[in-house]
Design a protein around this motif. Structure first.
Motif, PDB file in Angstrom:
ATOM      1  N   TRP A 168     -62.356 113.538  13.246  1.00 48.86           N
ATOM      2  CA  TRP A 168     -61.219 113.550  14.165  1.00 48.86           C
ATOM      3  C   TRP A 168     -61.209 114.912  14.844  1.00 48.86           C
ATOM      4  O   TRP A 168     -61.086 115.952  14.192  1.00 48.86           O
ATOM      5  N   VAL A 169     -61.344 114.903  16.163  1.00 43.64           N
ATOM      6  CA  VAL A 169     -61.444 116.136  16.948  1.00 43.64           C
ATOM      7  C   VAL A 169     -60.220 116.218  17.850  1.00 43.64           C
ATOM      8  O   VAL A 169     -60.073 115.408  18.771  1.00 43.64           O
ATOM      9  N   THR A 170     -59.345 117.198  17.597  1.00 42.32           N
ATOM     10  CA  THR A 170     -58.087 117.313  18.332  1.00 42.32           C
ATOM     11  C   THR A 170     -58.093 118.575  19.178  1.00 42.32           C
ATOM     12  O   THR A 170     -58.169 119.689  18.651  1.00 42.32           O
ATOM     13  N   THR A 171     -58.022 118.395  20.496  1.00 39.65           N
ATOM     14  CA  THR A 171     -57.869 119.504  21.418  1.00 39.65           C
ATOM     15  C   THR A 171     -56.380 119.769  21.578  1.00 39.65           C
ATOM     16  O   THR A 171     -55.653 118.954  22.158  1.00 39.65           O
ATOM     17  N   LEU A 172     -55.907 120.882  21.036  1.00 38.23           N
ATOM     18  CA  LEU A 172     -54.480 121.180  21.022  1.00 38.23           C
ATOM     19  C   LEU A 172     -54.007 121.660  22.391  1.00 38.23           C
ATOM     20  O   LEU A 172     -54.784 122.225  23.174  1.00 38.23           O
ATOM     21  N   ASP A 173     -52.737 121.454  22.656  1.00 38.42           N
ATOM     22  CA  ASP A 173     -52.119 121.961  23.881  1.00 38.42           C
ATOM     23  C   ASP A 173     -51.579 123.356  23.580  1.00 38.42           C
ATOM     24  O   ASP A 173     -50.482 123.503  23.052  1.00 38.42           O
ATOM     25  N   VAL A 174     -52.370 124.382  23.897  1.00 35.55           N
ATOM     26  CA  VAL A 174     -51.959 125.767  23.651  1.00 35.55           C
ATOM     27  C   VAL A 174     -51.709 126.506  24.955  1.00 35.55           C
ATOM     28  O   VAL A 174     -51.672 127.738  24.977  1.00 35.55           O
ATOM     29  N   GLY A 175     -51.511 125.782  26.042  1.00 35.91           N
ATOM     30  CA  GLY A 175     -51.352 126.432  27.336  1.00 35.91           C
ATOM     31  C   GLY A 175     -52.699 126.810  27.907  1.00 35.91           C
ATOM     32  O   GLY A 175     -53.693 126.101  27.745  1.00 35.91           O
ATOM     33  N   GLN A 176     -52.747 127.966  28.600  1.00 34.22           N
ATOM     34  CA  GLN A 176     -53.991 128.412  29.208  1.00 34.22           C
ATOM     35  C   GLN A 176     -54.858 129.078  28.141  1.00 34.22           C
ATOM     36  O   GLN A 176     -54.815 130.280  27.916  1.00 34.22           O
TER      37      GLN A 176
END
Length: 426
Positions: A168-176
């Protein structure tokens, strides 16, 4: 109205009314206070686990002083100062508040100050809340201890995890910035740690570490810091402080302070490969003989591969590194993490031809000050028949790699709010 603390405060007051409903007035004040503390601690535990993946153990100790001190001393002083023009009252209230905050900080530093675990599922949380209501019924109701059994699933169920052979590969929403969590059945890897938001806060503390805790990750088997840009490394210090990191892979200068915090470090290089729980990991860049001159082109490029598909994590590589990867013939992947947040200097036609992705994900900040993703890059993906998912619009994106075709799950679609749904006919 949307803050968790708002509802927890109302919940605490409701619990006080709930446990006080059977009081006759003959109970000792100390006993009443103990019942209130017990009710707040036990009653808010399921919600705190669900929202924050932790429960304060020192809460009663902190509240023992904070609640009466604020109610009976600090607040009256502040209100009195609003009527009487005496600065001394405000100075006294400020001094007492500062002293109280130092006491609360001391409580927070105590060993085992908080119980931490993964966030329970919603059904277990609701069941635990029902158990709390049963447990806190007035004395005389039968079998109140059964409420503990209703609370047990929230504390005892294991966290969901991939099956052997899945990732499971999760690209987090960390802004820029960039932070990607890769989980296998028994292992976890963090690819970059997101940006720093200022001297006092970073995405490692506010986003990455809480996400890892919520998903049941208490230890990182590897942390990859792709290159020396603060939007990729700014959260690393908080992550390294929050949990054990077995190995740090990087393309950082030797003087970088993060290297001193890791137990073991190793520079990224093409040819590095390992397998966890039936999932293959391959480092495709930088090559030992790479001629990269730009810092972005030093980025560690990692491919995660299962029997059914692969995802390519590209950091901030630009055209020079993309050409090297394309010529290597190793870049084929079903899902592409778009290089450099969709910058105009990346996502060359050569890279897309070499990777031939079916899906793409752009890690980008809302209304990016750099203009990411660039219109030319989006047009290039559109010409290839790909509509990329974007963290600024879709939230965190999880890719499930297994035996079948990869599945993509945007967080905003999975947990949509009512204001995200367009009105009928729109």
């Amino acid at each position: 109205m949307l803050q968790a603390g708002f509802w927890l405060s109302f919940g605490a007051v409701a619990l006080i009314f709930y446990v006080a409903s059977g009081w006759t007035g003959r109970e000792a004040r100390a006993l009443q206070w103990l019942r209130v503390q017990w009710a707040i601690t036990a009653g808010l535990a399921p919600a705190a686990l669900f929202l924050f993946s932790q429960v304060s153990v020192v809460g009663p100790l902190a509240n023992a002083l904070a609640i009466p001190f604020v109610s009976a001393v600090i607040t009256p002083l502040a209100l009195l100062a609003a009527v009487l023009p005496l600065d001394a009252l405000l100075h006294l209230a400020e001094w007492l508040t500062q002293w109280l905050l130092e006491y609360l900080d001391w409580c927070a530093q105590l060993p085992a100050a908080a119980w931490q675990q993964h966030a329970p599922p919603l059904w277990a949380t609701l069941l635990a809340l029902a158990g709390v209501a049963w447990l806190l019924l007035p004395a005389g109701f039968p079998w109140r201890a059964l409420g503990i059994a209703l609370m047990a699933p929230a504390f005892a169920l294991p966290a969901p995890a991939p099956a052997p052979g899945e990732a499971w590969v999760t690209t987090l929403d960390v802004g820029q910035g960039l932070a990607v969590v890769v989980r296998t059945a028994n292992r976890a890897l963090l690819y970059d740690a997101g940006p720093a938001f200022g001297a006092e806060a970073d995405s490692g503390e506010r986003i990455v570490a809480p996400y890892l805790r919520a998903t049941g990750v208490g230890r990182l088997d590897a942390l990859v810091l792709t290159h020396n840009d603060t939007d990729h490394t700014g959260g690393a210090w908080s992550v390294l402080a929050a949990m054990e990191v077995a190995r740090l892979l990087h393309s950082l200068p030797g003087s970088h302070p993060a290297l001193a915090l890791a137990a073991a470090t190793q520079r990224c290089a093409r040819g590095m490969a390992w397998e966890w729980d039936g999932v293959s990991f391959e480092m495709l860049h930088p090559a030992p003989t790479s001629a990269a001159r730009r810092r972005n082109d030093e980025s560690c490029v990692l491919r995660v591969r299962t029997a059914g598909g692969a995802m390519l994590l590209t950091g901030d590589i630009e055209r020079g590194a993309e050409m090297e990867i394309a010529r290597s013939g190793l870049a084929r992947a079903d899902v592409l993490l778009v290089p450099h947040h969709g910058s105009r200097t990346s996502s060359s036609a050569e890279l897309l031809d070499a990777v031939r992705p079916r899906h793409a994900i752009i890690a980008v900040g809302y209304r990016s000050r750099f203009g990411h993703p660039h219109a030319e890059v989006l047009a290039r993906y559109a010409a290839a028949g790909i509509a990329p998912l974007r963290t600024d619009r879709d939230g965190a994106v999880t890719v499930r790699l297994g035996a079948g075709a990869p599945g993509l799950e945007p967080e905003r679609a999975r947990r949509a709010r009512y204001w995200h749904v367009p009105p009928p006919g729109a």
